[in-house]
Design a protein around this motif. Structure first.
Motif, PDB file in Angstrom:
ATOM      1  N   GLN A   1       1.220   4.028   3.241  1.00 60.22           N
ATOM      2  CA  GLN A   1       2.385   4.804   2.837  1.00 60.22           C
ATOM      3  C   GLN A   1       3.023   5.534   4.011  1.00 60.22           C
ATOM      4  O   GLN A   1       4.250   5.550   4.165  1.00 60.22           O
ATOM      5  N   VAL A   2       2.195   6.140   4.859  1.00 66.28           N
ATOM      6  CA  VAL A   2       2.728   6.895   5.994  1.00 66.28           C
ATOM      7  C   VAL A   2       3.526   5.986   6.913  1.00 66.28           C
ATOM      8  O   VAL A   2       4.643   6.311   7.341  1.00 66.28           O
TER       9      VAL A   2
ATOM     10  N   LEU B   1      12.590  -1.817  -3.126  1.00 65.16           N
ATOM     11  CA  LEU B   1      11.142  -1.935  -2.980  1.00 65.16           C
ATOM     12  C   LEU B   1      10.636  -3.181  -3.683  1.00 65.16           C
ATOM     13  O   LEU B   1      10.866  -3.381  -4.882  1.00 65.16           O
ATOM     14  N   VAL B   2       9.945  -4.026  -2.916  1.00 64.72           N
ATOM     15  CA  VAL B   2       9.390  -5.278  -3.433  1.00 64.72           C
ATOM     16  C   VAL B   2       7.942  -5.395  -2.973  1.00 64.72           C
ATOM     17  O   VAL B   2       7.412  -4.513  -2.313  1.00 64.72           O
TER      18      VAL B   2
ATOM     19  N   TYR C   1       0.835  -1.200   0.000  1.00 59.79           N
ATOM     20  CA  TYR C   1       0.000   0.000   0.000  1.00 59.79           C
ATOM     21  C   TYR C   1       0.872   1.253   0.000  1.00 59.79           C
ATOM     22  O   TYR C   1       0.560   2.244   0.675  1.00 59.79           O
ATOM     23  N   GLY C   2       1.922   1.215  -0.777  1.00 62.86           N
ATOM     24  CA  GLY C   2       2.813   2.354  -0.874  1.00 62.86           C
ATOM     25  C   GLY C   2       2.222   3.557  -1.570  1.00 62.86           C
ATOM     26  O   GLY C   2       2.814   4.636  -1.552  1.00 62.86           O
ATOM     27  N   ASP C   3       1.038   3.404  -2.161  1.00 66.61           N
ATOM     28  CA  ASP C   3       0.418   4.508  -2.904  1.00 66.61           C
ATOM     29  C   ASP C   3      -0.841   5.045  -2.233  1.00 66.61           C
ATOM     30  O   ASP C   3      -1.599   5.794  -2.839  1.00 66.61           O
TER      31      ASP C   3
ATOM     32  N   ARG D   1       5.225   5.421  -6.196  1.00 61.70           N
ATOM     33  CA  ARG D   1       4.719   6.480  -5.315  1.00 61.70           C
ATOM     34  C   ARG D   1       5.357   6.394  -3.934  1.00 61.70           C
ATOM     35  O   ARG D   1       5.612   7.424  -3.293  1.00 61.70           O
ATOM     36  N   LEU D   2       5.635   5.186  -3.472  1.00 60.15           N
ATOM     37  CA  LEU D   2       6.331   5.048  -2.194  1.00 60.15           C
ATOM     38  C   LEU D   2       7.751   5.586  -2.307  1.00 60.15           C
ATOM     39  O   LEU D   2       8.237   6.268  -1.399  1.00 60.15           O
ATOM     40  N   ALA D   3       8.411   5.295  -3.426  1.00 57.76           N
ATOM     41  CA  ALA D   3       9.768   5.808  -3.638  1.00 57.76           C
ATOM     42  C   ALA D   3       9.771   7.337  -3.592  1.00 57.76           C
ATOM     43  O   ALA D   3      10.638   7.955  -2.953  1.00 57.76           O
ATOM     44  N   GLN D   4       8.792   7.961  -4.239  1.00 54.01           N
ATOM     45  CA  GLN D   4       8.708   9.418  -4.223  1.00 54.01           C
ATOM     46  C   GLN D   4       8.495   9.952  -2.812  1.00 54.01           C
ATOM     47  O   GLN D   4       9.116  10.942  -2.403  1.00 54.01           O
TER      48      GLN D   4
END
Length: 482
Positions: A432-433, A451-452, A208-210, A461-464
């Motif tokens: 994400q948070v 990231l996997v 749920y990185g986005d 989006r998580l990377a950003q």
């Protein structure tokens, strides 16, 4: 080649199949997780396919938790000849045979002698480790490696893995951390996650990185409102749920609702207050757990109560049974299951049913849905992610559509008249948070994040978000997406 380094045998194309190899030198490595690809990510016959990579250098398998997308390829690994230790937390050591026995029967053989042989091999190789203590896995002239399991808050026994790698004459050691699946803060049964103190390489999930999850604080109240409505309609609440983790969390919250409403009912009876007539059904409301695997896992959860969060253990000390309460009805055999389905379909007796599987693609929930979707008295309540293309996702999409709606389920097409709702706040994955906080909290010295375990958009989006927060904190972080 510079060591330590990584190669990935799953968990890079989507959110399943986690399997990562930590190479310590040319002939020595650890495997972290050995999961099965599921859903649209899985190739045909994945459940019974050979392992698909060389295992000669692997000295040990470390598992973060016992969901099939992290352990489902262990039968194939053993079939390929792996006989090293399988290292996991103490709760995972108890849960793993339950999960893999069921998976072995589905993907391999249900013949009792073969199942028994598989479980005997598995049990000989499992090594249960306590949390928060270093354990020496490899010690040889060229390299040494110790691991430490830290609580991950995803389900009982879930861990993230710290690997401390030491080479002669080279200081300091290299620290590689595998997050496994991280839980969202606020799980009532589990302790929250503490971020790693340092990591040269962090292999981080991104499911749920986005997105940011809905607030969990009022989820029990929303579940209670759904049950209240079903009681008023004389209907059944159908909750598709996976056997491990989500089912136990639901039982815990339902017990709390029943306990509180029973106390209110006793007070109302004492006061002869007829305005509370709806409460009269609560003390007799059956909660039906229709999944033999979920029952075995729930029994193991009860036996592992020392690993529960302190507030959950407090309920035990008060004489309550959060996962084994009086109104819980366990359905064992298939014939009993069919009797319950027919009884609930033909009567106006309200009930709560928790049955597998969570995405309605099989299991006992399908018979309930076939029997009850055409009746507006009933409610289907989704509390977890529904993968694209699954019957659960199609039911979700049909919710609230005006006019006659036809749905296909188990090869049959029928009318959808039951109410379908989704309760937010039950995700077992960090959002994400929480992921950014895990990676960067306390200014942990992290050089490289890999990231996997996520869709590509979620990873990007998580990377950003991580880079933005790292820049804000004055940290330099490199992020790679294999």
């Amino acid at each position: 080649m510079e060591y330590p380094c990584l190669s990935h045998h799953g968990g890079t194309r989507g959110v399943t199949g986690s399997c990562h190899q930590l190479h310590l030198d040319a002939s020595t490595s650890l495997l972290v997780d050995c999961g099965l690809e599921q859903g649209e990510e899985a190739p045909s016959g994945a459940a019974s396919a050979p392992i698909g990579f060389a295992i000669g250098a692997i000295r040990a398998l470390v598992i973060t938790h016992v969901h099939l997308d992290h352990v489902g390829r262990i039968p194939a690994l053993l079939a390929a000849g792996f006989r090293g230790p399988i290292l996991c937390s103490e709760p995972s050591a108890k849960l793993l045979p339950l999960v893999l026995e069921d998976a072995f029967k589905l993907g391999g053989s249900a013949e009792p002698a073969q199942v028994a042989r598989f479980l005997a091999v598995l049990q000989r190789q499992v090594v249960a480790l306590p949390f928060e203590q270093w354990y020496l896995v490899i010690e040889q002239e060229s390299v040494a490696c110790s691991i430490r399991l830290q609580r991950a808050g995803h389900l009982l026994g879930s861990a993230y893995v710290e690997c401390d790698v030491r080479f002669p004459g080279k200081e300091p050691s290299s620290r590689v951390v595998f997050s496994g699946d991280l839980g969202q803060p606020g799980n009532p049964l589990l302790r929250s996650v503490k971020p790693p103190e340092r990591a040269d390489i962090l292999v981080l999930e991104s499911t749920y990185g986005d997105r940011v999850h809905a607030d969990r604080s009022d989820r029990q109240a929303r579940l209670e409102a759904v049950i209240d409505r079903a009681l008023a309609d004389r209907g059944t609440v159908l909750i598709p749920a996976f056997s491990l983790g989500r089912t136990q969390e639901l039982l815990y919250e339902i017990e709390d609702i029943l306990h509180r409403r029973s106390l209110l009912h006793e007070h109302a009876v004492g006061a002869a207050d007829d305005s509370l007539h709806n409460m009269i059904d609560w003390p007799r409301l059956p909660v039906i757990l229709d999944s033999p695997l979920a029952q075995r896992i729930t029994k193991a959860y009860v036996e592992l109560h020392e690993y529960w969060y302190c507030t959950a253990r407090q309920r035990l000390s008060e004489g309550r049974a959060p996962l084994k309460f009086e109104q819980l009805v366990c359905v064992e055999s298939h014939s009993q299951h069919l009797q319950v389905v027919n009884y609930l379909k033909s009567t106006a007796r309200p009930a709560i049913v928790i049955a597998g599987n969570g995405m309605c693609s099989g299991g006992r929930i399908v018979n309930y849905l076939k029997a009850m979707l055409g009746d507006p008295r009933h409610e289907v309540v989704f509390v977890g992610y529904q993968a694209k293309g699954t019957p659960g996702a199609m039911l979700q999409a049909a919710a609230g559509v005006q006019g006659d709606v036809q749905v296909e389920l188990g090869g049959e097409v029928g009318a959808l008249r039951a109410k379908v709702i989704t309760l937010e706040g039950y995700s077992a994955h960090a959002d994400q948070v929480a992921l950014v906080d895990y990676a960067l909290a306390g200014k942990a010295q992290i050089r490289n994040i890999v990231l996997v375990h996520g869709e590509r958009t979620a990873k990007q989006r998580l990377a950003q978000a991580i880079i933005w927060q790292a820049n804000k904190m004055g940290l330099q972080v490199e992020i790679s997406i294999p």
